[in-house]
Design an enzyme around this catalytic site. Structure first.
Site, PDB file in Angstrom:
ATOM      1  N   GLU A 151      10.785 -49.542  -2.140  1.00  0.00           N
ATOM      2  CA  GLU A 151      11.558 -51.121  -2.598  1.00  0.00           C
ATOM      3  C   GLU A 151      11.551 -50.845  -4.033  1.00  0.00           C
ATOM      4  O   GLU A 151      11.549 -51.555  -4.897  1.00  0.00           O
ATOM      5  CB  GLU A 151      10.385 -51.948  -1.782  1.00  0.00           C
ATOM      6  CG  GLU A 151      10.676 -52.273  -0.845  1.00  0.00           C
ATOM      7  CD  GLU A 151       9.063 -52.711  -0.579  1.00  0.00           C
ATOM      8  OE1 GLU A 151       8.461 -53.398  -1.164  1.00  0.00           O
ATOM      9  OE2 GLU A 151       8.704 -52.803   0.694  1.00  0.00           O
ATOM     10  N   ASN A 193      13.318 -46.097   1.358  1.00  0.00           N
ATOM     11  CA  ASN A 193      12.601 -46.367   2.371  1.00  0.00           C
ATOM     12  C   ASN A 193      13.348 -48.428   1.774  1.00  0.00           C
ATOM     13  O   ASN A 193      12.759 -49.130   0.131  1.00  0.00           O
ATOM     14  CB  ASN A 193      11.231 -46.387   3.417  1.00  0.00           C
ATOM     15  CG  ASN A 193      11.132 -48.074   3.983  1.00  0.00           C
ATOM     16  OD1 ASN A 193      11.766 -47.823   4.731  1.00  0.00           O
ATOM     17  ND2 ASN A 193       9.855 -48.212   3.450  1.00  0.00           N
ATOM     18  N   HIS A 210      12.265 -56.600   8.093  1.00  0.00           N
ATOM     19  CA  HIS A 210      11.099 -57.633   7.996  1.00  0.00           C
ATOM     20  C   HIS A 210      12.459 -59.063   8.953  1.00  0.00           C
ATOM     21  O   HIS A 210      13.174 -59.736   7.486  1.00  0.00           O
ATOM     22  CB  HIS A 210      10.441 -58.199   7.413  1.00  0.00           C
ATOM     23  CG  HIS A 210       9.473 -56.437   6.429  1.00  0.00           C
ATOM     24  ND1 HIS A 210       8.535 -56.829   8.049  1.00  0.00           N
ATOM     25  CD2 HIS A 210       9.378 -55.367   6.589  1.00  0.00           C
ATOM     26  CE1 HIS A 210       7.535 -56.175   7.527  1.00  0.00           C
ATOM     27  NE2 HIS A 210       8.715 -54.750   6.993  1.00  0.00           N
ATOM     28  N   GLU A 249      10.179 -51.402   9.974  1.00  0.00           N
ATOM     29  CA  GLU A 249       9.444 -51.428   9.584  1.00  0.00           C
ATOM     30  C   GLU A 249       9.919 -53.218  10.966  1.00  0.00           C
ATOM     31  O   GLU A 249       8.988 -54.379  10.145  1.00  0.00           O
ATOM     32  CB  GLU A 249       8.782 -52.603   8.097  1.00  0.00           C
ATOM     33  CG  GLU A 249       8.596 -50.826   7.270  1.00  0.00           C
ATOM     34  CD  GLU A 249       8.295 -51.332   5.789  1.00  0.00           C
ATOM     35  OE1 GLU A 249       8.073 -52.647   5.589  1.00  0.00           O
ATOM     36  OE2 GLU A 249       7.752 -50.556   4.602  1.00  0.00           O
ATOM     37  N   ASP A 291       9.875 -56.091  12.113  1.00  0.00           N
ATOM     38  CA  ASP A 291       9.391 -56.978  12.608  1.00  0.00           C
ATOM     39  C   ASP A 291      10.508 -58.440  13.019  1.00  0.00           C
ATOM     40  O   ASP A 291      10.747 -58.369  11.557  1.00  0.00           O
ATOM     41  CB  ASP A 291       7.903 -57.520  12.736  1.00  0.00           C
ATOM     42  CG  ASP A 291       7.549 -57.709  10.481  1.00  0.00           C
ATOM     43  OD1 ASP A 291       9.308 -57.854  10.387  1.00  0.00           O
ATOM     44  OD2 ASP A 291       6.505 -57.716  10.611  1.00  0.00           O
TER      45      ASP A 291
HETATM   46  O1  G2I Z   1       5.108 -56.830   3.382  1.00  0.00           O
HETATM   47  C1  G2I Z   1       4.486 -55.727   4.343  1.00  0.00           C
HETATM   48  C2  G2I Z   1       5.334 -54.643   4.188  1.00  0.00           C
HETATM   49  C3  G2I Z   1       7.199 -54.585   3.834  1.00  0.00           C
HETATM   50  N1  G2I Z   1       7.045 -53.366   3.093  1.00  0.00           N
HETATM   51  C4  G2I Z   1       6.616 -52.011   2.301  1.00  0.00           C
HETATM   52  C5  G2I Z   1       4.963 -52.098   3.305  1.00  0.00           C
HETATM   53  O2  G2I Z   1       3.600 -51.827   2.425  1.00  0.00           O
HETATM   54  C6  G2I Z   1       4.609 -53.367   3.762  1.00  0.00           C
HETATM   55  O3  G2I Z   1       3.379 -53.585   4.350  1.00  0.00           O
HETATM   56  C7  G2I Z   1       1.626 -54.954   4.218  1.00  0.00           C
HETATM   57  C8  G2I Z   1       1.461 -54.221   4.679  1.00  0.00           C
HETATM   58  O4  G2I Z   1       1.462 -54.996   5.936  1.00  0.00           O
HETATM   59  C9  G2I Z   1       0.095 -55.584   4.710  1.00  0.00           C
HETATM   60  O5  G2I Z   1      -1.661 -55.238   4.880  1.00  0.00           O
HETATM   61  O6  G2I Z   1       1.692 -53.979   2.646  1.00  0.00           O
HETATM   62  C10 G2I Z   1       0.979 -55.429   1.867  1.00  0.00           C
HETATM   63  C11 G2I Z   1       0.864 -55.126   0.453  1.00  0.00           C
HETATM   64  O7  G2I Z   1       1.418 -54.918  -0.379  1.00  0.00           O
HETATM   65  C12 G2I Z   1      -1.172 -55.090   2.717  1.00  0.00           C
HETATM   66  O8  G2I Z   1      -1.084 -55.861   2.523  1.00  0.00           O
HETATM   67  C13 G2I Z   1      -2.498 -55.848   1.596  1.00  0.00           C
HETATM   68  C14 G2I Z   1      -2.781 -56.960   1.575  1.00  0.00           C
HETATM   69  O9  G2I Z   1      -2.025 -56.877   0.638  1.00  0.00           O
HETATM   70  C15 G2I Z   1      -4.513 -56.755   0.515  1.00  0.00           C
HETATM   71  O10 G2I Z   1      -5.000 -57.710   0.319  1.00  0.00           O
HETATM   72  C16 G2I Z   1      -5.302 -55.267   1.791  1.00  0.00           C
HETATM   73  O11 G2I Z   1      -6.287 -55.239   1.238  1.00  0.00           O
HETATM   74  O12 G2I Z   1      -2.992 -55.103   3.346  1.00  0.00           O
HETATM   75  C17 G2I Z   1      -4.649 -54.990   2.321  1.00  0.00           C
HETATM   76  C18 G2I Z   1      -5.213 -53.507   3.493  1.00  0.00           C
HETATM   77  O13 G2I Z   1      -5.784 -54.932   4.319  1.00  0.00           O
END
Ligand code: G2I
Length: 375
Positions: free
Chosen positions: A169, A210, A246, A274, A276
């Site tokens: 990103e 990515n 996404h 990724e 969805d």
């Molecule tokens: O935002 C969706 C994805 C966009 N592209 C990069 C990916 O790495 C990103 O994944 C998401 C995860 O699916 C989330 O699960 O990235 C987020 C963070 O930017 C993730 O969220 C985080 C929460 O913000 C935190 O509060 C939490 O501690 O997940 C963490 C672990 O559960």
């Protein structure tokens, strides 16, 4: 160790396809195949169906959820590739400078290996989910921290990761560079520095850039296209572009396949990383079908990863964007994806000497004329 331009195919890719071929055999033996149309065969799981055309079908997972029986059973049954949704990010793997924590990542890799699954690595360098200590660094301290992080993480997992999202990103919607701390402190060269460091730490992995919002030909994907073109021309070791995807049921996908194709034509592998899609029912299913059909229509599209598989654990908490519902039941979208995978042309043409399929490879690789990684 970098590969020379005379290498017909980088070693990492051969290893990837050997793994998929093995999973395909296991998957078909375990689940049985349904004969149709006289000669063609249809597989009845996502991984086995993708493997028939030499591709993978994967999902993001939380290793901490592997103890939930239905979660693990669905994962093991359906998928032949996994990626950590959070556990290989910078904040998880290096919470204090030089102090690495690989517990979640190791657990994921161990599970994948026990099931014959490929592993994607996500992500070495990103402006988000940086630990606090990184956010305060400037200049050469930040540069050295980035290089040490890549060396530490990619080095730890070396030989176990099929594809790494090296940089995540880094572009804005208008195709310019995102003004992150990395960009502002290190200048334009930071992305290629990251790729060179990843290549040194794990020479066999497929190295990906990515991003999201690259779901068609637009200003953002144009900017990334120009970067990849420049990297390939100058021998910067980039192998692949990841398209996060996404999406929503009404997303404009009119140039989705064309966009994948133009990157593949440059000589990089493309991967949907990724996926969805918000919504439900046939609108959602149709969008999933369109994306899957686009990947299997592009020879250089190596596979698809969905960002979680059950709506129970999607990061899009207010939506239902995945292929299984909260009770692990297959949704309409699941059938659309499975059908599209099964309709793909089987792997076969251009098989490599070791018998693994290479039909996904861009022509330049099969003919040994690719100049990428020629440094
Ligand atoms: O935002 C969706 C994805 C966009 N592209 C990069 C990916 O790495 C990103 O994944 C998401 C995860 O699916 C989330 O699960 O990235 C987020 C963070 O930017 C993730 O969220 C985080 C929460 O913000 C935190 O509060 C939490 O501690 O997940 C963490 C672990 O559960």
């Amino acid at each position: 160790m970098s590969l020379t331009s005379s290498s017909p195919t980088p070693r990492g890719r051969r290893r990837v396809r050997a793994s998929v071929a093995a999973v395909a055999t296991v998957g078909l033996a375990a689940t049985g195949v349904i004969a149709f149309s006289g000669t063609a065969r249809a597989a009845d799981t996502l991984g086995a169906a993708a493997a028939e055309s030499g591709r993978y079908f994967g999902t993001a997972i939380g290793p901490h959820l592997l103890g939930e029986a239905d979660y693990a059973a669905t994962l093991n049954q359906e998928f032949n590739s996994v990626v950590a949704e959070n556990d290989m990010k910078w904040d998880a793997t290096e919470p204090s400078q030089g102090q690495f924590n690989f517990s979640g990542g190791d657990r994921l890799v161990e599970h994948a290996q026990s099931q014959g699954m490929e592993v994607r690595g996500h992500t070495l360098v990103w402006h988000a989910q940086q630990p606090g200590w990184v956010q305060g660094l400037t200049g050469d301290s930040l540069r050295q921290a980035m290089l040490d992080h890549i060396d530490g993480v990619a080095g730890h997992f070396a030989g176990q990761i099929d594809s790494w999202d090296v940089v995540n990103e880094a572009f804005e919607w208008d195709g310019s560079r995102r003004q992150s701390n990395l960009q502002q402190q290190l200048g334009d060269g930071w992305i290629e520095e990251a790729f060179r460091a990843a290549d040194a730490a794990d020479p066999d992995a497929t190295l990906c850039y990515n991003d999201y919002g690259t779901d068609g030909i637009n200003a953002k994907s144009d900017g990334i296209y120009r970067m990849v073109e420049d990297f390939l021309a100058r021998g910067v070791p980039i192998d692949c572009v990841g398209f996060q995807s996404h999406l929503d049921s009404n997303s404009d996908l009119s140039s989705y396949q064309q966009n994948l194709q133009r990157f593949a034509d440059l000589g990089v592998e493309v991967q949907i990383t990724e996926l969805d899609i918000g919504g439900s029912g046939s609108a959602q299913a149709n969008a999933y079908r369109t994306v899957t059909e686009a990947c299997v229509a592009v020879q250089g599209c190596a596979g698809i990863t969905i960002w979680g598989f059950t709506d129970k654990y999607s990061w899009r908490a207010d939506d239902t964007p995945l292929l299984f519902d909260t009770n692990y039941q297959k949704k309409e979208a699941y059938g659309a994806v499975l059908d599209a995978l099964n309709a793909a042309a089987p792997a076969g043409d251009g098989d490599q000497e070791d018998g693994t399929a290479s039909s996904y490879l861009p022509a330049a690789w099969r003919e040994g004329t690719s100049t990428h990684r020629a440094t």
